[in-house]
Design a protein around this motif. Structure first.
Motif, mmCIF file in Angstrom:
data_model
loop_
_atom_site.group_PDB
_atom_site.id
_atom_site.type_symbol
_atom_site.label_atom_id
_atom_site.label_comp_id
_atom_site.label_asym_id
_atom_site.label_seq_id
_atom_site.Cartn_x
_atom_site.Cartn_y
_atom_site.Cartn_z
ATOM 1 N N THR A 31 0.830 -1.212 0.000
ATOM 2 C CA THR A 31 0.000 0.000 0.000
ATOM 3 C C THR A 31 0.858 1.253 0.000
ATOM 4 O OG1 THR A 31 -1.817 -1.124 1.143
ATOM 5 C CG2 THR A 31 -1.760 1.268 1.295
ATOM 6 N N ILE A 32 1.881 1.286 0.859
ATOM 7 C CA ILE A 32 2.751 2.459 0.933
ATOM 8 C C ILE A 32 3.492 2.665 -0.387
ATOM 9 C CG2 ILE A 32 4.867 3.341 2.004
ATOM 10 C CD1 ILE A 32 3.855 2.334 4.671
ATOM 11 N N ASN A 33 3.956 1.585 -0.996
ATOM 12 C CA ASN A 33 4.661 1.705 -2.278
ATOM 13 C C ASN A 33 3.764 2.298 -3.353
ATOM 14 O OD1 ASN A 33 6.969 0.637 -1.163
ATOM 15 N ND2 ASN A 33 6.641 -1.431 -1.969
ATOM 16 N N ASN A 34 2.484 1.921 -3.345
ATOM 17 C CA ASN A 34 1.538 2.500 -4.304
ATOM 18 C C ASN A 34 1.402 4.004 -4.106
ATOM 19 O OD1 ASN A 34 0.763 0.292 -5.883
ATOM 20 N ND2 ASN A 34 -0.718 -0.407 -4.371
ATOM 21 N N ILE A 35 1.332 4.432 -2.848
ATOM 22 C CA ILE A 35 1.202 5.860 -2.546
ATOM 23 C C ILE A 35 2.439 6.615 -3.024
ATOM 24 C CG2 ILE A 35 1.013 7.576 -0.700
ATOM 25 C CD1 ILE A 35 -0.513 5.450 0.930
ATOM 26 N N ILE A 36 3.623 6.129 -2.644
ATOM 27 C CA ILE A 36 4.861 6.816 -3.005
ATOM 28 C C ILE A 36 5.018 6.883 -4.521
ATOM 29 C CG2 ILE A 36 7.374 6.756 -2.824
ATOM 30 C CD1 ILE A 36 5.896 7.477 -0.214
ATOM 31 N N LYS A 37 4.731 5.780 -5.189
ATOM 32 C CA LYS A 37 4.867 5.749 -6.645
ATOM 33 C C LYS A 37 3.926 6.754 -7.301
ATOM 34 C CE LYS A 37 4.687 2.578 -10.614
ATOM 35 N NZ LYS A 37 4.416 1.184 -11.055
ATOM 36 N N HIS A 38 2.712 6.849 -6.775
ATOM 37 C CA HIS A 38 1.743 7.779 -7.359
ATOM 38 C C HIS A 38 2.197 9.228 -7.182
ATOM 39 C CE1 HIS A 38 -2.358 8.180 -9.052
ATOM 40 N NE2 HIS A 38 -2.264 9.389 -8.530
ATOM 41 N N VAL A 39 2.708 9.568 -5.991
ATOM 42 C CA VAL A 39 3.189 10.935 -5.760
ATOM 43 C C VAL A 39 4.398 11.222 -6.652
ATOM 44 C CG1 VAL A 39 4.130 12.543 -4.065
ATOM 45 C CG2 VAL A 39 2.325 10.961 -3.391
ATOM 46 N N GLU A 40 5.314 10.265 -6.771
ATOM 47 C CA GLU A 40 6.486 10.462 -7.623
ATOM 48 C C GLU A 40 6.083 10.693 -9.078
ATOM 49 O OE1 GLU A 40 9.998 7.903 -5.343
ATOM 50 O OE2 GLU A 40 8.660 6.876 -6.754
ATOM 51 N N ASN A 41 5.131 9.914 -9.576
ATOM 52 C CA ASN A 41 4.663 10.095 -10.954
ATOM 53 C C ASN A 41 4.022 11.460 -11.139
ATOM 54 O OD1 ASN A 41 5.547 7.547 -11.646
ATOM 55 N ND2 ASN A 41 3.541 6.573 -11.401
ATOM 56 N N LEU A 42 3.268 11.897 -10.131
ATOM 57 C CA LEU A 42 2.617 13.203 -10.205
ATOM 58 C C LEU A 42 3.659 14.317 -10.256
ATOM 59 C CD1 LEU A 42 -0.042 14.840 -10.110
ATOM 60 C CD2 LEU A 42 0.143 14.807 -7.615
ATOM 61 N N MET A 43 4.721 14.192 -9.457
ATOM 62 C CA MET A 43 5.745 15.235 -9.393
ATOM 63 C C MET A 43 6.530 15.363 -10.706
ATOM 64 S SD MET A 43 7.367 14.957 -5.564
ATOM 65 C CE MET A 43 6.579 15.790 -4.162
ATOM 66 N N GLN A 44 6.461 14.355 -11.554
ATOM 67 C CA GLN A 44 7.163 14.406 -12.826
ATOM 68 C C GLN A 44 6.370 15.142 -13.901
ATOM 69 O OE1 GLN A 44 8.161 10.355 -13.812
ATOM 70 N NE2 GLN A 44 9.512 10.112 -12.047
ATOM 71 N N LYS A 45 5.095 15.425 -13.636
ATOM 72 C CA LYS A 45 4.279 16.162 -14.598
ATOM 73 C C LYS A 45 4.810 17.597 -14.712
ATOM 74 C CE LYS A 45 1.317 12.704 -14.941
ATOM 75 N NZ LYS A 45 1.229 11.870 -16.151
ATOM 76 N N GLU A 46 4.746 18.126 -15.905
ATOM 77 C CA GLU A 46 5.268 19.469 -16.146
ATOM 78 C C GLU A 46 4.581 20.514 -15.266
ATOM 79 O OE1 GLU A 46 7.909 22.043 -17.489
ATOM 80 O OE2 GLU A 46 7.879 19.944 -18.158
ATOM 81 N N GLU A 47 3.251 20.358 -15.096
ATOM 82 C CA GLU A 47 2.493 21.344 -14.309
ATOM 83 C C GLU A 47 2.811 21.279 -12.826
ATOM 84 O OE1 GLU A 47 -0.364 19.491 -17.404
ATOM 85 O OE2 GLU A 47 1.354 18.894 -16.186
ATOM 86 N N VAL A 48 3.429 20.186 -12.384
ATOM 87 C CA VAL A 48 3.597 19.951 -10.951
ATOM 88 C C VAL A 48 5.059 20.097 -10.518
ATOM 89 C CG1 VAL A 48 3.049 18.312 -9.085
ATOM 90 C CG2 VAL A 48 1.662 18.335 -11.145
ATOM 91 N N LYS A 49 5.942 20.331 -11.453
ATOM 92 C CA LYS A 49 7.353 20.446 -11.097
ATOM 93 C C LYS A 49 7.584 21.611 -10.138
ATOM 94 C CE LYS A 49 9.467 18.214 -15.110
ATOM 95 N NZ LYS A 49 10.303 18.394 -16.321
ATOM 96 N N ASP A 50 8.623 21.477 -9.321
ATOM 97 C CA ASP A 50 9.040 22.543 -8.396
ATOM 98 C C ASP A 50 8.005 22.827 -7.312
ATOM 99 O OD1 ASP A 50 11.376 22.896 -9.959
ATOM 100 O OD2 ASP A 50 10.251 24.189 -11.334
ATOM 101 N N VAL A 51 7.307 21.790 -6.825
ATOM 102 C CA VAL A 51 6.416 22.012 -5.680
ATOM 103 C C VAL A 51 7.278 22.259 -4.438
ATOM 104 C CG1 VAL A 51 4.508 20.659 -6.587
ATOM 105 C CG2 VAL A 51 6.236 19.527 -5.211
ATOM 106 N N ARG A 52 6.815 23.151 -3.577
ATOM 107 C CA ARG A 52 7.596 23.484 -2.377
ATOM 108 C C ARG A 52 7.235 22.618 -1.193
ATOM 109 N NH1 ARG A 52 8.317 29.400 -0.451
ATOM 110 N NH2 ARG A 52 9.675 28.178 0.913
#
Length: 635
Positions: A405-426
């Motif tokens: 379950t935790i791996n699914n969460i981390i993977k989803h957040v990592e994939n989201l952070m790679q989106k162009e619109e989401v880069k450089d979140v603070r």
């Protein structure tokens, strides 16, 4: 459920969660004070939140008996044979998320196997909260509170589609929260959005910054941080009020116009992610990427535990035990839940989980051997048997239950952070009940801490409740949202040889038309501002027509031309009631040549920038409003 009562004198919010539910409220004359719900009777030892488990008990003749701790304890006390006739529902919110063809007739299965319409189960739960909320608001208000003086807010996951949101609204109507004639008295709030609104108010002493906690050899020197959060809740319980200062908190003052952050609502059933950008000086928020997430909540750990039991004792035995001894099965899940909350990285000693006597006895009768023998034959070396009637799970065993379950969460957040619109979140704000888990906290910091600061509010399990009250007081704070799907209707266009396929050709009145073309209202991931509208005009097809029904189609992609393309599906319908508007009478009374029908124009306006899709219509010829509705549940 999260319920929040912004009242017209009061606002009531209900956080209707997969595993736990609660409510909070505020009075409009004192909007900076949020009142938390009263402490529930019963409860699990060592658990410091103020929510009640999302479980419901119905009598054998389908009448409401109890909700929450009372339902759980009453079911536990039933005789095993008697319990088989009662209907106990637990974590039933997940059914709404997982059902692809949700309708008003969708059924839920109780622990004992009996089924009942899902809308009735949800209405029972909402009605229970309505009575509790109004009684508590009445106790704190000097004046008598009328039902129409309350604005209700129900929170739902942001990843829920329109049918699920409409389902919650219909359940609220059935429960008597509001009437269909007063739809604006009920707001559907998105859980990570509510959390985002609350996080704007936080001061530094109200949060834990994981990046500032010392780690030595992979171990958190200060220990599991959720303990301090629980301790703070215990100290604060005497007042059950939370003061929200006007403006924003110190944490927010560090952020500038254009800064981006993610809110991860890690709940019992789902993990819900939203990405916001700050708009200054007005302080409004803009959604940068469509809501995402999935069924990666804490229930995943429970399912892993059940799968482990099936591996040891056999899936057929576990299913039989659940059916024949449903109350004992609930006892076992409660025992695991209590131990699950204490699991932490680096923990050396084993966790003991008591097996109900009926489990031990039932297994011996069913298999002809002892539980201890089954454990030994399973070759699971990290699980031992205690002579005191307990399973002893090693740290390795608990880690194996959590990791998928935790791996699914981390993977989803990592994939989201790679989106162009989401880069450089603070910032990454972790909220929701599962965010209390030291196992999740450690994994998030290890995997994501180099990219952004990870912040956890002290009252992490109540973040959505408080934020939903703020949303009820001002639902315009989120100014721009992203469309989760492409929506449109099928129309006829002039047929163009070479562009349109021949199988779409329709000849009508001597003219060549192309059928099934998608008239796109909005596109997936399109930015839509609050109040932004899409307008279309429709005319009755024949004299005296009482209704116009327009089918709505949707798709996960925008690369579509026809409503018959792969991935396009009919998802709902707009209904324009011409009888009530007087359009029928006007059309029939004009002349016999049909020219009135050609002139009869019903102008329809749709809004996609709110948490729900809304439609209104007007008869252009008369200026009268046309009764318009949009339905996603009758597909």
């Amino acid at each position: 459920f999260s319920f929040c009562l912004p009242c017209f004198p009061s606002v009531a919010d209900r956080d209707f969660g997969t595993t736990s539910s609660g409510y909070a409220f505020s009075f409009t004359e004192d909007p900076e004070t949020i009142h938390m719900m009263r402490r529930w009777e019963g409860g699990d030892p060592g658990v410091a939140n103020q929510k009640s488990p999302t479980c419901l008990l119905l009598t054998p003749d389908l009448r409401f008996h109890s909700f929450g701790f009372a339902a759980r304890d009453s079911y536990h006390d039933l005789d095993p044979e008697e319990a088989r006739h009662w209907l106990y529902f637990d974590k039933f919110k997940m059914k709404i998320h997982s059902t692809s063809d949700l309708t008003m007739e969708t059924e839920l299965e109780s622990v004992s196997g009996r089924r009942v319409r899902a809308i009735e189960v949800f209405a029972h739960a909402l009605r229970f909260f309505r009575e509790h909320v109004l009684k508590e608001v009445k106790d704190q208000s000097s004046s008598v509170l009328e039902g129409n003086e309350v604005r209700w807010v129900i929170t739902v996951p942001a990843v829920w589609r329109q049918p699920a949101k409409q389902f919650m609204r219909e359940a609220a109507y059935l429960a008597g929260l509001v009437t269909p004639d007063s739809p604006d008295q009920l707001l559907i709030a998105l859980e990570p959005e509510a959390a985002s609104l609350y996080c704007r108010k936080l001061h530094l002493h109200q949060v834990i910054d994981l990046s500032q906690r010392p780690i030595i050899n992979g171990l958190d020197v200060e220990g599991p941080i959720c303990l301090s959060a629980r301790e703070q809740l215990r100290r604060a319980r005497h007042s059950r009020t939370f003061l929200v200062e006007s403006g924003t908190g110190e944490l927010w003052s560090e952020m500038q116009t254009g800064d981006r952050y993610i809110v991860a609502d890690c709940g019992g059933g789902t993990v819900d992610l939203t990405v916001h950008q700050i708009e200054q000086p007005q302080g409004t928020l803009k959604e940068l990427y469509k809501a995402s997430g999935g069924p990666y909540g804490a229930v995943g750990v429970d399912l892993a535990f059940e799968a482990m039991l099936c591996q040891i004792f056999g899936a057929d035995f576990i299913e039989s035990f659940k059916a024949k001894r449903p109350a004992a099965w609930v006892d076992l899940t409660i025992a695991f839940e209590a131990r699950k909350r204490t699991a932490a990285p680096g923990r050396a000693n084993s966790l003991n989980i008591s097996l109900p006597f009926s489990f031990i006895d039932f297994y011996k009768r069913h298999r002809g051997q002892s539980v201890e023998t089954a454990l030994r034959k399973s070759n699971m070396n990290f699980i031992k048997w205690s002579s005191q009637g307990m399973l002893r799970l090693s740290a390795e065993a608990m880690n194996q239950l959590f990791q998928p379950t935790i791996n699914n969460i981390i993977k989803h957040v990592e994939n989201l952070m790679q989106k162009e619109e989401v880069k450089d979140v603070r910032f990454l704000f972790l909220v929701g009940g599962f965010a209390e888990s030291p196992m999740l906290q450690r994994a998030a910091q290890n995997a994501l801490g180099r990219n952004c600061r990870i912040i956890i509010p002290h009252d992490v399990g109540l973040t959505i409740l408080k934020g939903a009250v703020l949303f009820g007081l001002d639902p315009t704070v989120v100014r721009v949202r992203r469309c989760p799907l492409t929506y449109g209707v099928g129309v006829l266009n002039r047929f163009v040889e070479g562009r349109h396929p021949r199988d779409k050709l329709l000849i009508k009145d001597g003219r060549e038309w192309c059928t099934d073309i998608l008239d796109r209202f909005v596109s997936v991931d399109q930015s839509v501002a609050l109040g932004e509208v899409v307008r279309r005009s429709y005319t009755p097809a024949r004299m005296g027509q009482r209704k116009i029904i327009i089918n709505i189609y949707c798709s996960d992609t925008d690369d579509i031309t026809y409503i018959t393309d792969p991935g396009v599906r009919k998802c709902g319908a707009i209904t324009l009631d011409l009888l009530e508007s007087g359009a029928v009478a006007a059309s029939a009374g004009d002349n016999d040549k049909g020219s009135a029908i050609e002139r009869r124009e019903i102008r329809t306006t749709m809004q996609f920038g709110d948490t729900e899709i809304k439609v209104t219509a007007v008869d252009v010829a008369t200026g009268q409003l046309v009764r318009a509705s949009i339905d996603f549940l009758s597909n």
